[in-house]
Design an enzyme around this catalytic site. Structure first.
Site, mmCIF file in Angstrom:
data_model
loop_
_atom_site.group_PDB
_atom_site.id
_atom_site.type_symbol
_atom_site.label_atom_id
_atom_site.label_comp_id
_atom_site.label_asym_id
_atom_site.label_seq_id
_atom_site.Cartn_x
_atom_site.Cartn_y
_atom_site.Cartn_z
ATOM 1 N N SER A 34 0.821 -1.218 0.000
ATOM 2 C CA SER A 34 0.000 0.000 0.000
ATOM 3 C C SER A 34 0.854 1.267 0.000
ATOM 4 O O SER A 34 0.485 2.264 -0.637
ATOM 5 C CB SER A 34 -0.947 -0.009 1.200
ATOM 6 N N ASP A 85 10.628 1.169 -1.634
ATOM 7 C CA ASP A 85 9.697 0.110 -1.222
ATOM 8 C C ASP A 85 9.327 0.267 0.263
ATOM 9 O O ASP A 85 10.063 0.887 1.036
ATOM 10 C CB ASP A 85 10.334 -1.270 -1.461
ATOM 11 N N ASP A 88 7.525 -4.311 6.435
ATOM 12 C CA ASP A 88 6.645 -4.735 7.526
ATOM 13 C C ASP A 88 7.233 -4.352 8.877
ATOM 14 O O ASP A 88 6.491 -4.085 9.829
ATOM 15 C CB ASP A 88 6.399 -6.245 7.435
ATOM 16 N N LYS A 98 10.368 -7.976 5.352
ATOM 17 C CA LYS A 98 9.479 -7.706 4.236
ATOM 18 C C LYS A 98 8.822 -9.018 3.802
ATOM 19 O O LYS A 98 9.229 -10.081 4.210
ATOM 20 C CB LYS A 98 10.268 -7.104 3.064
ATOM 21 N N GLY A 100 5.209 -9.293 3.595
ATOM 22 C CA GLY A 100 3.802 -9.382 3.977
ATOM 23 C C GLY A 100 2.908 -9.544 2.752
ATOM 24 O O GLY A 100 1.865 -10.190 2.812
ATOM 25 N N GLY A 101 3.358 -8.973 1.644
ATOM 26 C CA GLY A 101 2.609 -9.086 0.383
ATOM 27 C C GLY A 101 3.121 -10.204 -0.506
ATOM 28 O O GLY A 101 2.765 -10.254 -1.693
ATOM 29 N N GLU A 107 11.621 -8.526 -4.463
ATOM 30 C CA GLU A 107 12.036 -7.315 -3.742
ATOM 31 C C GLU A 107 13.514 -7.408 -3.363
ATOM 32 O O GLU A 107 14.270 -6.446 -3.493
ATOM 33 C CB GLU A 107 11.176 -7.145 -2.480
HETATM 34 C C1 5RP Z 1 5.388 -6.785 0.243
HETATM 35 C C2 5RP Z 1 6.138 -6.004 1.247
HETATM 36 C C3 5RP Z 1 5.595 -4.668 1.650
HETATM 37 O O1 5RP Z 1 6.573 -3.711 1.465
HETATM 38 C C4 5RP Z 1 5.184 -4.715 3.092
HETATM 39 O O2 5RP Z 1 4.252 -5.776 3.279
HETATM 40 C C5 5RP Z 1 4.569 -3.397 3.558
HETATM 41 O O3 5RP Z 1 3.305 -3.216 3.004
HETATM 42 P P1 5RP Z 1 2.456 -1.903 3.257
HETATM 43 O O4 5RP Z 1 3.166 -0.770 2.579
HETATM 44 O O5 5RP Z 1 1.130 -2.230 2.600
HETATM 45 O O6 5RP Z 1 2.319 -1.686 4.740
HETATM 46 O O7 5RP Z 1 7.164 -6.399 1.744
HETATM 47 O O8 5RP Z 1 5.945 -8.063 0.057
#
Ligand code: 5RP
Length: 223
Positions: A34, A85, A88, A98, A100-101, A107
């Site tokens: 996000s 970028d 988390d 990192k 979470g997505g 990355e």
């Molecule tokens: C995706 C990631 C994101 O950078 C991480 O999850 C942070 O997400 P957000 O900006 O939605 O809080 O590592 O794999």
């Protein structure tokens, strides 16, 4: 300031930084999530003034292209000047969790290939010790149970992430209850387990700068 406002504020600051170093050949690494999405929105303002981008996920690739921003395969570009970028978690040394997505592997590759890595995050992501956020580990599907058992030996509680297939066709194990006192060592140790593609610790290659969204504005932490 609400969390989303902080995310927008750091995305804007990162955009202003990118704009200040820009030339026609600039390739920008773009992350996932996000906070990165707010950055993509900002970047669309200068899509005609950059050479292009490399994306850390199919999702970001799609968003960038939808806004008219060129996206290249990492193999076809020379240098990536700067990678922007989210994260988390970050500690004060700018070592990150990192993934979470589920985009951790791409990355990590873009972070490794970039001259500069700027992490953008709201203040809730800054921690003293990494590990409250479960550590994502990308695994080859047939190795999932084996890797899980090896992780238990390291003191973690592995949980298979349901209904999650990464952009590389693999699975994710989220590891709970790790107090990560030595992030670099753990990153290397986990990556040595057969069947692990990579894990979400960014300690061997941490961020160079963290743009942190706080109530009072954006604070910049540097290594
Ligand atoms: C995706 C990631 C994101 O950078 C991480 O999850 C942070 O997400 P957000 O900006 O939605 O809080 O590592 O794999």
């Amino acid at each position: 300031m609400a969390q989303n406002e902080m995310k927008k504020a750091v995305a804007r600051s990162a955009f202003e930084y990118v704009e200040s170093i820009l030339d026609r050949d600039t390739i920008i690494g773009v992350g996932t999530g996000s906070t990165a999405n707010f950055f993509i929105q900002e970047l669309s303002k200068i899509s005609d003034r950059i050479e292009g981008t490399v994306a850390s996920s199919l999702e970001s690739d799609k968003r960038l292209k939808a806004l008219g921003i060129p996206v290249y395969d990492l193999n076809s570009v020379g240098e990536v000047q700067v990678y922007i970028d989210g994260a988390d978690e970050s500690n004060e040394h700018l070592q990150l969790i990192k993934g979470g997505g589920a985009a951790l592997t791409r990355e990590k590759i873009i972070a490794a290939a970039s001259e500069e890595f700027i992490c953008i995050a709201d203040e809730s992501k800054l921690v003293h010790v990494l590990g409250k956020f479960p550590l994502p580990v990308e695994v080859i599907p047939i190795a999932r149970s084996y890797v899980g058992r090896e992780i238990v030996k390291l003191g973690g509680d592995p949980v298979y992430r349901d209904n999650c297939m990464t952009d590389n066709g693999n699975h994710i194990i989220d590891v709970f209850n790790l107090d990560i006192m030595e992030p670099t060592k753990l990153e290397e140790r986990l990556n040595n387990i057969t069947g692990v593609i990579t894990n979400g610790l960014f300690a061997v290659r941490p961020a160079d700068r963290l743009f942190l969204g706080e109530d009072s504005g954006v604070r910049i932490l540097q290594r």
